[in-house]
Design an enzyme around this catalytic site. Structure first.
Site, PDB file in Angstrom:
ATOM      1  CG  ASP A 346      -2.309   1.461   0.809  1.00 31.06           C
ATOM      2  OD1 ASP A 346      -2.191   2.360   0.066  1.00 31.06           O
ATOM      3  OD2 ASP A 346      -2.060   1.779   2.310  1.00 31.06           O
ATOM      4  CD  GLU A 349       2.507  -0.081   5.155  1.00 33.18           C
ATOM      5  OE1 GLU A 349       3.097   0.474   6.441  1.00 33.18           O
ATOM      6  OE2 GLU A 349       1.400   0.674   6.365  1.00 33.18           O
ATOM      7  CG  ASP A 381      -1.066  -2.135   5.806  1.00 38.26           C
ATOM      8  OD1 ASP A 381      -1.834  -0.972   5.731  1.00 38.26           O
ATOM      9  OD2 ASP A 381      -1.074  -2.000   7.450  1.00 38.26           O
ATOM     10  CD  GLU A 412      -4.515  -2.679   8.964  1.00 41.90           C
ATOM     11  OE1 GLU A 412      -3.962  -1.759   9.048  1.00 41.90           O
ATOM     12  OE2 GLU A 412      -4.708  -3.338   7.669  1.00 41.90           O
ATOM     13  NE  ARG A 413       5.250  -2.075   9.434  1.00 45.38           N
ATOM     14  CZ  ARG A 413       6.103  -0.816   8.772  1.00 45.38           C
ATOM     15  NH1 ARG A 413       6.222  -0.480   7.772  1.00 45.38           N
ATOM     16  NH2 ARG A 413       7.288  -0.498   9.450  1.00 45.38           N
TER      17      ARG A 413
END
Length: 631
Positions: A346, A349, A381, A412-413
């Protein structure tokens, strides 16, 4: 006598054309002289004067001097100054009261008189041809009153491909009668020379832009949200005509090829069995023409033919036949070796915020030799796609757009500070809910800085640790804990190589989210999970956060605002009562207050099928049925 009658005869036979009078004839005459003079000398100023003449002819009001002409387009200081000088000279020669707006009338009258003097000298045969001229004018009028030509899109254009694709989709057994944008673009692309998603160099339009013309011409209708595209009756007739023409052209090509082959190998001896052979040849030509037609269609048309054969030969039930054809109608596949596994990052990021850490992520991925692509992801992400390998076309700057399927892994980070902030403002629960509903079966939470960094945040470390545990145990996410960006990059690298090895020998089939709810054996589901994937465009469009929501989705969001109600519990309530209205009707049918409070307590939720409980049932009842503030 001939001279006296001639003008009247001409008036009777001719057609009067009202010529609009020019309110500034002197200015027009002077500019025309300047243009002709510049043209004789070969100067480029002739074009400047021509533009000024065109602008002056359109202006309906008289001008007193050249300065006033400056308000017109293409009139600069130079032209206005020349006009003023010419005007002053005109006043000196003819007096200060000399008219400047009557030259047109005088000029036109002089021209008319000169024409009348010239007309008697012409041959009488011109008068005799008046009837012929009038007949020609009537024919021209009849031509002018003809209807406008029917709109037919150009072959291999975007509109042509869309009409053919929608028509062929309607001819499939079990067709739903409409197509979504993503599947329509995918299936129509082989029939179009331009891309439906990437504009040509120097242009902002794609082949999809022609759909607005089809809607405007009442050939295609767009309904619902997400948009559904279908043919109108007029569009169906035009598409049928285009399809028959394309089929006919393919048949002619096959016939020409067969005739050439026959002419080369034709014997000189008369064969008595020629009629039987001709019938066999005709049947063969029909088969070949059908195969040539289907070869021009996208891969879905081939799969539909296979589905039709499967339906005609099998003795399965009607329900299984319908499912098979619906899957075939929307499916295409990528065989082993025809795609690459690519990590999608993404763009959030890599930009904004602590840019140093984000740039470090990109550098680490490059250092590890990971093939990645930065794009906008509406949920998550990181994720992986299987991208079709395409060969560049000679003469085109950009290679063709390859198809993409999303693998079932999405990450998902979360840094600890981000986790803390998302818990406080409520984003954490919403993100988990959207990840569960995105259509990918293996969501992962990547949590960074799980150590001493949590000590300086606004929430206690124990609260953050409990939220992480609940995410894994209660919500069913896989949680990976790392210390910093380098460890996150190492995990992404390992996952990329693992998925490349996992899918290297798999044939990947495209599935639509519309068919996810179809009945299917659990054994078949588990056997095909790794090969049945969503197209990236459909996935990303379905995950848009702020798109229009249904009443059911709004009801689910309302329920999740209540403390203690997770996504599973809200989904369980929606299975019994899909809207607020249906829930209120159920409350009205209860006999007393206690029964209303316990109405939802026995609803089962989650994998363990636990009861929702009387406490949450009472809270929901009080929220929707209490008049005034809650106690």
């Amino acid at each position: 006598m001939f001279d006296a009658n001639m003008p009247t005869d001409q008036v009777c036979l001719g057609r009067k054309r009202p010529v609009p009078s020019c309110p500034n004839p002197l200015f027009l005459q002077w500019l025309t002289e300047l243009r002709d003079s510049a043209k004789e000398k070969g100067l480029k100023t002739q074009y400047v004067y021509q533009k000024a003449i065109t602008s002056l002819k359109k202006y309906p009001l008289p001008l007193k001097n050249g300065k006033e002409a400056k308000i017109l387009q293409n009139f600069g200081d130079g032209i206005c100054k020349i006009l003023d000088e010419r005007l002053q000279k005109h006043y000196r020669e003819n007096g200060s009261d000399a008219p400047i707006h009557l030259a047109t009338t005088c000029h036109r009258s002089n021209m008319a008189s000169s024409k009348q003097m010239e007309k008697p000298q012409k041959e009488p045969s011109e008068n005799l041809s008046g009837h012929t001229k009038q007949t020609q004018r009537e024919v021209r009028k009849e031509k002018g009153t003809k209807k406008k030509r029917e709109y037919v899109p150009q072959k291999k254009s975007g509109g042509y491909a869309v009409l053919l694709t929608l028509y062929r989709h309607t001819q499939m057994p079990g067709s739903k009668g409409f197509m979504f944008r993503n599947e329509l673009q995918t299936e129509a692309q082989p029939l179009c020379e331009k891309s439906f998603t990437v504009p040509d160099l120097g242009s902002k339009y794609t082949a999809w832009s022609s759909v607005s013309t089809l809607i405007q011409k009442d050939l295609v209708v767009k309904t619902h949200n997400p948009a559904r595209y279908s043919l109108t009756d007029q569009g169906l007739a035009l598409a049928e005509k285009l399809d028959s023409e394309e089929t006919g052209m393919a048949k002619e090509q096959v016939e020409k090829m067969s005739e050439e082959e026959d002419s080369q190998d034709a014997p000189d001896v008369v064969d008595l069995t020629l009629e039987e052979e001709e019938e066999d040849e005709k049947e063969q030509e029909k088969k070949e023409s059908w195969s040539s037609k289907s070869s021009e269609r996208p891969a879905t048309a081939l799969s539909v033919n296979q589905a039709r054969l499967h339906i005609s030969e099998s003795d399965a039930t009607g329900k299984s036949q319908t499912l098979e054809t619906r899957r075939a109608a929307v499916s295409w596949h990528l065989p082993p070796g025809s795609y690459d596994i690519v990590l999608c990052v993404d763009f959030i990021e890599t930009t904004g915020g602590s840019s140093g850490c984000k740039q470090e992520l990109v550098k680490e991925l490059q250092r590890n030799g990971v093939t990645f692509d930065i794009r906008k992801l509406n949920v998550g992400d990181f994720l992986w796609v299987a991208r079709e390998k395409v060969t560049p076309v000679p003469g085109q700057l950009r290679p063709p757009v390859g198809k993409e399927l999303v693998l079932d892994y999405i990450i998902e980070r979360k840094r600890m500070d981000d986790l803390c902030g998302s818990i406080i403002d409520g984003r954490f629960r919403e993100q988990k809910f959207r990840l569960k509903r995105c259509g990918l079966r293996k969501p992962i939470y990547l949590v960074e800085e799980c150590g001493s960094a949590a000590a300086h945040l606004s929430l206690p470390e124990s609260t953050l640790q409990q939220a992480i545990v609940n995410t894994q145990v209660v919500d069913g996410f896989f949680v990976k804990r790392v210390q910093d960006v380098k460890e996150s990059t190492a995990y992404l690298t390992i996952m990329t190589r693992y998925l490349q090895k996992l899918y290297q020998n798999c044939t990947l089939f495209c599935r639509s989210r519309e068919l996810e709810g179809d009945a299917e054996d659990e054994s078949e589901q588990t056997a095909n999970l790794s090969c049945s994937l969503m197209a990236f465009t459909e996935f990303n469009y379905g995950a848009i956060k702020n798109k229009c929501q249904t009443v059911r989705e709004v009801f689910a969001r309302q329920l999740m605002q209540i403390s203690g109600i997770s996504g599973d519990k809200a989904a369980a309530v929606l299975e019994h009562y899909s809207t607020v209205s249906s829930l209120l009707q159920a409350y009205d049918q209860c006999s007393n207050e206690t029964e209303k409070e316990k109405l939802l307590s026995s609803i089962k939720y989650g994998k363990l099928k636990r009861n929702l409980g009387p406490a949450l049932s009472r809270t929901i009842y009080q929220l929707y049925c209490t008049h005034g503030p809650l106690s």
